[in-house]
Enzyme design. Structure first.
Site, mmCIF file in Angstrom:
data_model
loop_
_atom_site.group_PDB
_atom_site.id
_atom_site.type_symbol
_atom_site.label_atom_id
_atom_site.label_comp_id
_atom_site.label_asym_id
_atom_site.label_seq_id
_atom_site.Cartn_x
_atom_site.Cartn_y
_atom_site.Cartn_z
ATOM 1 N N SER A 115 -15.602 -2.069 15.640
ATOM 2 C CA SER A 115 -16.061 -2.917 14.539
ATOM 3 C C SER A 115 -16.835 -4.116 15.060
ATOM 4 O O SER A 115 -17.357 -4.883 14.267
ATOM 5 C CB SER A 115 -14.866 -3.369 13.713
ATOM 6 O OG SER A 115 -13.914 -3.950 14.558
ATOM 7 N N GLU A 156 -21.615 1.843 9.030
ATOM 8 C CA GLU A 156 -22.602 1.001 9.729
ATOM 9 C C GLU A 156 -23.010 1.780 10.988
ATOM 10 O O GLU A 156 -22.147 2.164 11.788
ATOM 11 C CB GLU A 156 -21.906 -0.319 10.114
ATOM 12 C CG GLU A 156 -22.781 -1.520 10.209
ATOM 13 C CD GLU A 156 -21.949 -2.816 10.450
ATOM 14 O OE1 GLU A 156 -20.777 -2.748 10.856
ATOM 15 O OE2 GLU A 156 -22.505 -3.898 10.235
ATOM 16 N N HIS A 204 -19.533 3.028 12.505
ATOM 17 C CA HIS A 204 -18.457 2.144 12.047
ATOM 18 C C HIS A 204 -18.082 2.421 10.591
ATOM 19 O O HIS A 204 -18.844 2.095 9.673
ATOM 20 C CB HIS A 204 -18.910 0.684 12.249
ATOM 21 C CG HIS A 204 -17.891 -0.326 11.851
ATOM 22 N ND1 HIS A 204 -18.218 -1.601 11.444
ATOM 23 C CD2 HIS A 204 -16.543 -0.251 11.797
ATOM 24 C CE1 HIS A 204 -17.119 -2.260 11.166
ATOM 25 N NE2 HIS A 204 -16.093 -1.463 11.357
HETATM 26 N N1 CAA Z 1 -6.701 7.608 0.106
HETATM 27 C C1 CAA Z 1 -6.560 7.917 -1.186
HETATM 28 N N2 CAA Z 1 -6.234 7.033 -2.130
HETATM 29 C C2 CAA Z 1 -6.042 5.766 -1.733
HETATM 30 C C3 CAA Z 1 -6.181 5.367 -0.389
HETATM 31 C C4 CAA Z 1 -6.522 6.360 0.543
HETATM 32 N N3 CAA Z 1 -6.663 6.076 1.839
HETATM 33 N N4 CAA Z 1 -5.930 4.038 -0.300
HETATM 34 C C5 CAA Z 1 -5.650 3.628 -1.541
HETATM 35 N N5 CAA Z 1 -5.705 4.663 -2.404
HETATM 36 C C6 CAA Z 1 -5.432 4.659 -3.814
HETATM 37 C C7 CAA Z 1 -4.104 3.953 -4.104
HETATM 38 O O1 CAA Z 1 -3.027 4.819 -3.922
HETATM 39 C C8 CAA Z 1 -4.292 3.541 -5.543
HETATM 40 O O2 CAA Z 1 -3.964 4.632 -6.362
HETATM 41 P P1 CAA Z 1 -3.332 4.361 -7.861
HETATM 42 O O3 CAA Z 1 -4.443 3.799 -8.662
HETATM 43 O O4 CAA Z 1 -2.926 5.733 -8.343
HETATM 44 O O5 CAA Z 1 -2.174 3.442 -7.673
HETATM 45 C C9 CAA Z 1 -5.794 3.280 -5.574
HETATM 46 O O6 CAA Z 1 -6.409 3.900 -4.468
HETATM 47 C C10 CAA Z 1 -6.070 1.815 -5.443
HETATM 48 O O7 CAA Z 1 -6.396 1.490 -6.636
HETATM 49 P P2 CAA Z 1 -6.582 -0.023 -7.036
HETATM 50 O O8 CAA Z 1 -6.774 -0.017 -8.486
HETATM 51 O O9 CAA Z 1 -5.511 -0.864 -6.409
HETATM 52 O O10 CAA Z 1 -7.861 -0.472 -6.300
HETATM 53 P P3 CAA Z 1 -9.326 0.076 -6.406
HETATM 54 O O11 CAA Z 1 -9.352 1.564 -6.577
HETATM 55 O O12 CAA Z 1 -10.060 -0.743 -7.374
HETATM 56 O O13 CAA Z 1 -9.842 -0.272 -4.947
HETATM 57 C C11 CAA Z 1 -9.972 -0.585 -2.674
HETATM 58 C C12 CAA Z 1 -9.117 -0.023 -3.798
HETATM 59 C C13 CAA Z 1 -11.254 0.226 -2.540
HETATM 60 C C14 CAA Z 1 -9.169 -0.467 -1.375
HETATM 61 C C15 CAA Z 1 -10.310 -2.074 -3.029
HETATM 62 O O14 CAA Z 1 -9.119 -2.794 -3.119
HETATM 63 C C16 CAA Z 1 -11.217 -2.709 -2.026
HETATM 64 O O15 CAA Z 1 -12.407 -2.517 -2.023
HETATM 65 N N6 CAA Z 1 -10.630 -3.506 -1.117
HETATM 66 C C17 CAA Z 1 -11.389 -4.140 -0.053
HETATM 67 C C18 CAA Z 1 -11.497 -3.164 1.081
HETATM 68 C C19 CAA Z 1 -12.338 -3.690 2.176
HETATM 69 O O16 CAA Z 1 -12.944 -4.742 2.116
HETATM 70 N N7 CAA Z 1 -12.388 -2.905 3.256
HETATM 71 C C20 CAA Z 1 -13.130 -3.250 4.396
HETATM 72 C C21 CAA Z 1 -12.197 -3.785 5.401
HETATM 73 S S1 CAA Z 1 -13.086 -4.289 6.799
HETATM 74 C C22 CAA Z 1 -13.127 -2.909 7.714
HETATM 75 O O17 CAA Z 1 -12.575 -1.895 7.445
HETATM 76 C C23 CAA Z 1 -13.958 -2.956 8.907
HETATM 77 C C24 CAA Z 1 -13.554 -3.727 10.011
HETATM 78 O O18 CAA Z 1 -14.283 -3.663 10.942
HETATM 79 C C25 CAA Z 1 -12.355 -4.571 10.130
#
Ligand code: CAA
Length: 289
Positions: free
Chosen positions: A122, A156, A144
């Site tokens: 990352s 990315e 990424h």
């Molecule tokens: N596989 C399948 N389903 C998944 C899952 C996965 N890996 N992870 C979560 N879910 C499901 C959950 O079980 C939940 O299901 P239910 O609705 O049945 O409970 C659902 O997804 C989550 O639903 P929410 O309503 O809570 O949330 P959402 O669908 O609106 O969004 C999210 C979930 C996409 C994770 C959102 O919270 C989000 O965008 N979060 C920010 C994530 C982010 O910024 N990621 C980048 C991190 S930085 C990185 O990764 C890079 C780095 O270099 C560090």
């Protein structure tokens, strides 16, 4: 250009490696995952089952696709058994020494220059990782993914200084085949995503440390006021506080600027073992289900 991948090797069965294996398997690619950490493989199998069932339940994929994806993924616990792959994605710990050691072993195991060696790093320099591959540095590329990999749309794509245009084009094709949107960024510390995201997360820890607001308020303000899907402190827990510190260290060193130093409170939580969701406690508590 076609990616030409039949069998994808993934190094690391953690949240990133496991997620990459899953999306590739859903895309019809045979996947072999390597992890030597005790228990990592069983944990990854459990995560795949749960994630694929959830996606099928929500009709994102059919149950047949979910079952077929599980059937395409196999695991090995020794690197020398990760044979027969025509593309490797490394997704191990963010430690340049560990990554370079693995890339030098991979370059020796896979002398065929058509086997692309991609890193899911990352923030670590792709140009630096590629030096471990000697003359075959041109097939090393940054690929990424974002967490949670099955849900997040972006990949990315980072060419190092020596990366061949063909390796970049094939990476774009592979990311697209996995249902993702590839976007290119140049090889500078943190690329784009973490250069912009991590200082914001770090600043949230400073605001908490200085008593500007409690974590719930910091997160609530950024969620409700800026329309973020989750607040910066919740996101840090989700990424892993140790990973956040590692990325800040890479930014400070790579961009040669003290303003990227990790917040003392963030470092202290890591020292105390509060890594976030994965350890059951970070900024917030995550009781075992
Ligand atoms: N596989 C399948 N389903 C998944 C899952 C996965 N890996 N992870 C979560 N879910 C499901 C959950 O079980 C939940 O299901 P239910 O609705 O049945 O409970 C659902 O997804 C989550 O639903 P929410 O309503 O809570 O949330 P959402 O669908 O609106 O969004 C999210 C979930 C996409 C994770 C959102 O919270 C989000 O965008 N979060 C920010 C994530 C982010 O910024 N990621 C980048 C991190 S930085 C990185 O990764 C890079 C780095 O270099 C560090």
């Amino acid at each position: 250009m076609s990616h030409g991948v039949k069998t994808l090797g993934v190094l690391g069965a953690g949240q990133m490696g496991g997620g990459i294996a899953q999306v590739a398997a859903v895309a019809g690619i045979t996947v072999k995952v390597f992890d030597s950490f005790p228990g990592a493989i069983d944990k990854c199998k459990g995560v795949h089952k749960k994630s694929l069932s959830k996606l099928a339940e929500k009709a994102v994929i059919t149950q047949e696709v979910a079952d077929a994806a599980i059937g395409r993924i196999s695991f090995v616990d020794k690197l020398e058994n990760l044979t027969g792959c025509d593309w490797i994605v490394e997704a191990v710990v963010e430690d340049v020494k560990v990554k370079k050691d693995l890339f030098s072993r991979l370059a020796a195991m896979y002398p065929d220059e058509n086997v692309v060696l991609a890193s899911n790093t990352s923030s670590i320099s792709i140009t630096d990782i590629a030096t471990a591959c000697g003359k075959s540095a041109s097939r090393v590329v940054g690929m990424h993914f974002f967490n949670p990999v099955p849900l997040m749309k972006l990949v990315e794509v980072i060419p190092g200084l020596q990366t061949s245009p063909a390796a970049v084009e094939r990476t774009i094709a592979l990311a697209t085949a996995c249902g993702k949107t590839p976007l290119k960024a140049n090889d500078r510390a943190g690329f784009i995503s973490n250069r912009v995201l991590m200082p914001m997360i770090n600043e949230a820890f400073y605001a908490w440390m200085e008593g500007v607001a409690e974590p719930q308020a910091i997160d609530g303000i950024m969620k409700l006021g800026c329309n973020f899907p989750m607040g910066p402190l919740t996101l840090a827990d989700f990424i892993g506080l140790d990973t956040c510190v590692n990325i800040m260290d890479v930014l400070a060193e790579g961009l040669n600027n003290g303003r990227y130093r990790a917040c003392p409170l963030l470092k202290q939580l890591v020292v105390a073992g509060r890594m976030g969701v994965k350890s059951g406690r970070g900024v917030y508590e995550y009781p075992a289900k």
